[in-house]
Design a protein around this motif. Sequence first.
Motif, PDB file in Angstrom:
ATOM      1  N   ALA A   1       0.829  -1.205   0.000  1.00  6.14           N
ATOM      2  CA  ALA A   1       0.000   0.000   0.000  1.00  6.14           C
ATOM      3  C   ALA A   1       0.863   1.254   0.000  1.00  6.14           C
ATOM      4  CB  ALA A   1      -0.930   0.000   1.216  1.00  6.14           C
ATOM      5  N   VAL A   2       1.873   1.275   0.843  1.00  3.65           N
ATOM      6  CA  VAL A   2       2.762   2.442   0.954  1.00  3.65           C
ATOM      7  C   VAL A   2       3.482   2.692  -0.367  1.00  3.65           C
ATOM      8  CG1 VAL A   2       4.895   3.260   2.051  1.00  3.65           C
ATOM      9  CG2 VAL A   2       3.046   2.324   3.455  1.00  3.65           C
ATOM     10  N   GLU A   3       4.071   1.644  -0.916  1.00  4.91           N
ATOM     11  CA  GLU A   3       4.846   1.816  -2.147  1.00  4.91           C
ATOM     12  C   GLU A   3       3.964   2.160  -3.338  1.00  4.91           C
ATOM     13  OE1 GLU A   3       7.336  -1.664  -2.431  1.00  4.91           O
ATOM     14  OE2 GLU A   3       8.625  -0.975  -0.787  1.00  4.91           O
TER      15      GLU A   3
ATOM     16  N   ALA B   1       5.401   6.385  -1.520  1.00  5.68           N
ATOM     17  CA  ALA B   1       5.990   6.693  -0.224  1.00  5.68           C
ATOM     18  C   ALA B   1       7.024   5.603   0.081  1.00  5.68           C
ATOM     19  CB  ALA B   1       4.914   6.746   0.856  1.00  5.68           C
ATOM     20  N   GLU B   2       7.821   5.833   1.111  1.00  7.11           N
ATOM     21  CA  GLU B   2       8.900   4.902   1.449  1.00  7.11           C
ATOM     22  C   GLU B   2       8.604   4.200   2.774  1.00  7.11           C
ATOM     23  OE1 GLU B   2      13.687   4.982   2.435  1.00  7.11           O
ATOM     24  OE2 GLU B   2      12.733   6.774   1.614  1.00  7.11           O
ATOM     25  N   MET B   3       8.499   2.896   2.717  1.00  7.37           N
ATOM     26  CA  MET B   3       8.232   2.086   3.906  1.00  7.37           C
ATOM     27  C   MET B   3       9.407   2.164   4.873  1.00  7.37           C
ATOM     28  SD  MET B   3       6.040  -0.088   5.130  1.00  7.37           S
ATOM     29  CE  MET B   3       5.823  -1.593   6.033  1.00  7.37           C
ATOM     30  N   VAL B   4       9.114   2.362   6.147  1.00  2.39           N
ATOM     31  CA  VAL B   4      10.132   2.333   7.196  1.00  2.39           C
ATOM     32  C   VAL B   4       9.986   1.046   7.993  1.00  2.39           C
ATOM     33  CG1 VAL B   4      11.035   3.471   9.260  1.00  2.39           C
ATOM     34  CG2 VAL B   4      10.275   4.846   7.299  1.00  2.39           C
ATOM     35  N   ARG B   5       8.797   0.813   8.579  1.00  2.00           N
ATOM     36  CA  ARG B   5       8.576  -0.404   9.356  1.00  2.00           C
ATOM     37  C   ARG B   5       7.084  -0.608   9.589  1.00  2.00           C
ATOM     38  NH1 ARG B   5      10.775   3.264  12.782  1.00  2.00           N
ATOM     39  NH2 ARG B   5      12.834   2.349  12.508  1.00  2.00           N
ATOM     40  N   CYS B   6       6.736  -1.841   9.844  1.00  2.00           N
ATOM     41  CA  CYS B   6       5.373  -2.197  10.214  1.00  2.00           C
ATOM     42  C   CYS B   6       5.422  -3.499  10.991  1.00  2.00           C
ATOM     43  CB  CYS B   6       4.492  -2.364   8.973  1.00  2.00           C
ATOM     44  SG  CYS B   6       2.788  -2.826   9.357  1.00  2.00           S
ATOM     45  N   GLY B   7       4.700  -3.562  12.094  1.00  2.00           N
ATOM     46  CA  GLY B   7       4.660  -4.802  12.848  1.00  2.00           C
ATOM     47  C   GLY B   7       3.672  -4.753  13.989  1.00  2.00           C
ATOM     48  N   LEU B   8       3.363  -5.920  14.513  1.00  2.00           N
ATOM     49  CA  LEU B   8       2.479  -6.068  15.663  1.00  2.00           C
ATOM     50  C   LEU B   8       3.228  -5.551  16.892  1.00  2.00           C
ATOM     51  CD1 LEU B   8      -0.188  -7.250  16.818  1.00  2.00           C
ATOM     52  CD2 LEU B   8       1.043  -9.405  17.099  1.00  2.00           C
ATOM     53  N   ILE B   9       2.640  -4.548  17.558  1.00  2.00           N
ATOM     54  CA  ILE B   9       3.358  -3.937  18.680  1.00  2.00           C
ATOM     55  C   ILE B   9       2.761  -4.245  20.047  1.00  2.00           C
ATOM     56  CG2 ILE B   9       4.341  -2.070  17.305  1.00  2.00           C
ATOM     57  CD1 ILE B   9       2.157  -0.239  18.597  1.00  2.00           C
TER      58      ILE B   9
ATOM     59  N   GLU C   1       1.781  -1.093  14.232  1.00  2.00           N
ATOM     60  CA  GLU C   1       2.300   0.248  13.979  1.00  2.00           C
ATOM     61  C   GLU C   1       2.890   0.267  12.581  1.00  2.00           C
ATOM     62  OE1 GLU C   1       6.035   2.662  15.630  1.00  2.00           O
ATOM     63  OE2 GLU C   1       4.413   2.410  17.092  1.00  2.00           O
ATOM     64  N   LEU C   2       2.523   1.303  11.829  1.00  2.00           N
ATOM     65  CA  LEU C   2       3.029   1.485  10.469  1.00  2.00           C
ATOM     66  C   LEU C   2       3.728   2.830  10.407  1.00  2.00           C
ATOM     67  CD1 LEU C   2       3.216   0.963   7.396  1.00  2.00           C
ATOM     68  CD2 LEU C   2       0.903   1.936   7.209  1.00  2.00           C
TER      69      LEU C   2
ATOM     70  N   THR D   1      -1.302  11.793   0.668  1.00  2.00           N
ATOM     71  CA  THR D   1      -0.620  10.501   0.626  1.00  2.00           C
ATOM     72  C   THR D   1      -1.100   9.608   1.753  1.00  2.00           C
ATOM     73  OG1 THR D   1       1.316  11.499  -0.416  1.00  2.00           O
ATOM     74  CG2 THR D   1       1.631   9.346   0.629  1.00  2.00           C
ATOM     75  N   GLN D   2      -1.264  10.172   2.937  1.00  2.00           N
ATOM     76  CA  GLN D   2      -1.764   9.395   4.071  1.00  2.00           C
ATOM     77  C   GLN D   2      -3.149   8.835   3.749  1.00  2.00           C
ATOM     78  OE1 GLN D   2      -2.238  11.555   7.737  1.00  2.00           O
ATOM     79  NE2 GLN D   2      -2.600   9.704   8.913  1.00  2.00           N
ATOM     80  N   HIS D   3      -3.995   9.649   3.162  1.00  2.00           N
ATOM     81  CA  HIS D   3      -5.333   9.192   2.769  1.00  2.00           C
ATOM     82  C   HIS D   3      -5.239   8.038   1.769  1.00  2.00           C
ATOM     83  CE1 HIS D   3      -9.510   9.261   1.532  1.00  2.00           C
ATOM     84  NE2 HIS D   3      -9.091   9.312   0.282  1.00  2.00           N
ATOM     85  N   ARG D   4      -4.413   8.202   0.751  1.00  2.00           N
ATOM     86  CA  ARG D   4      -4.281   7.166  -0.280  1.00  2.00           C
ATOM     87  C   ARG D   4      -3.717   5.869   0.302  1.00  2.00           C
ATOM     88  NH1 ARG D   4      -1.459  11.007  -3.043  1.00  2.00           N
ATOM     89  NH2 ARG D   4       0.240   9.533  -3.433  1.00  2.00           N
ATOM     90  N   VAL D   5      -2.745   5.984   1.202  1.00  2.00           N
ATOM     91  CA  VAL D   5      -2.178   4.788   1.837  1.00  2.00           C
ATOM     92  C   VAL D   5      -3.259   4.072   2.649  1.00  2.00           C
ATOM     93  CG1 VAL D   5      -0.578   3.966   3.635  1.00  2.00           C
ATOM     94  CG2 VAL D   5       0.223   5.563   1.879  1.00  2.00           C
ATOM     95  N   ASN D   6      -4.005   4.807   3.436  1.00  2.00           N
ATOM     96  CA  ASN D   6      -5.055   4.194   4.256  1.00  2.00           C
ATOM     97  C   ASN D   6      -6.121   3.527   3.394  1.00  2.00           C
ATOM     98  OD1 ASN D   6      -3.838   4.849   6.681  1.00  2.00           O
ATOM     99  ND2 ASN D   6      -4.956   6.764   6.902  1.00  2.00           N
TER     100      ASN D   6
END
Length: 87
Positions: A14-16, A20-28, A38-39, A54-59
């Motif tokens: 979704a991010v790419e 946009a550039e992915m940093v991290r995502c995981g179950l926190i 957290e994304l 961009t935030q809207h489009r990613v979501n």
Amino acid sequence: YELLDQVPEICRQAVESCQAEMVRCGLIKFGDSTLDYELQYDVHSDVYDVVFATQHRVNMAILKLFGEAGIDFAYPTTANITLDPAG
């Protein structure tokens, strides 16, 4: 488990897809009735409207990809109990 394990990759897609550039995502953490992820991603713009759009489009992309993967969001429910005042 298998669906939840796909969440970071789905978010990366979704991010790419939104340039946009992915940093991290995981179950926190485990909430009372939630599994909290957290994304974090970077939008390379100093223009607030670009970042917001961009935030809207990613979501929206996440919602679409989750639906395609069969991942549903839980909706909170409430129960009302009415007691007889006569006892």
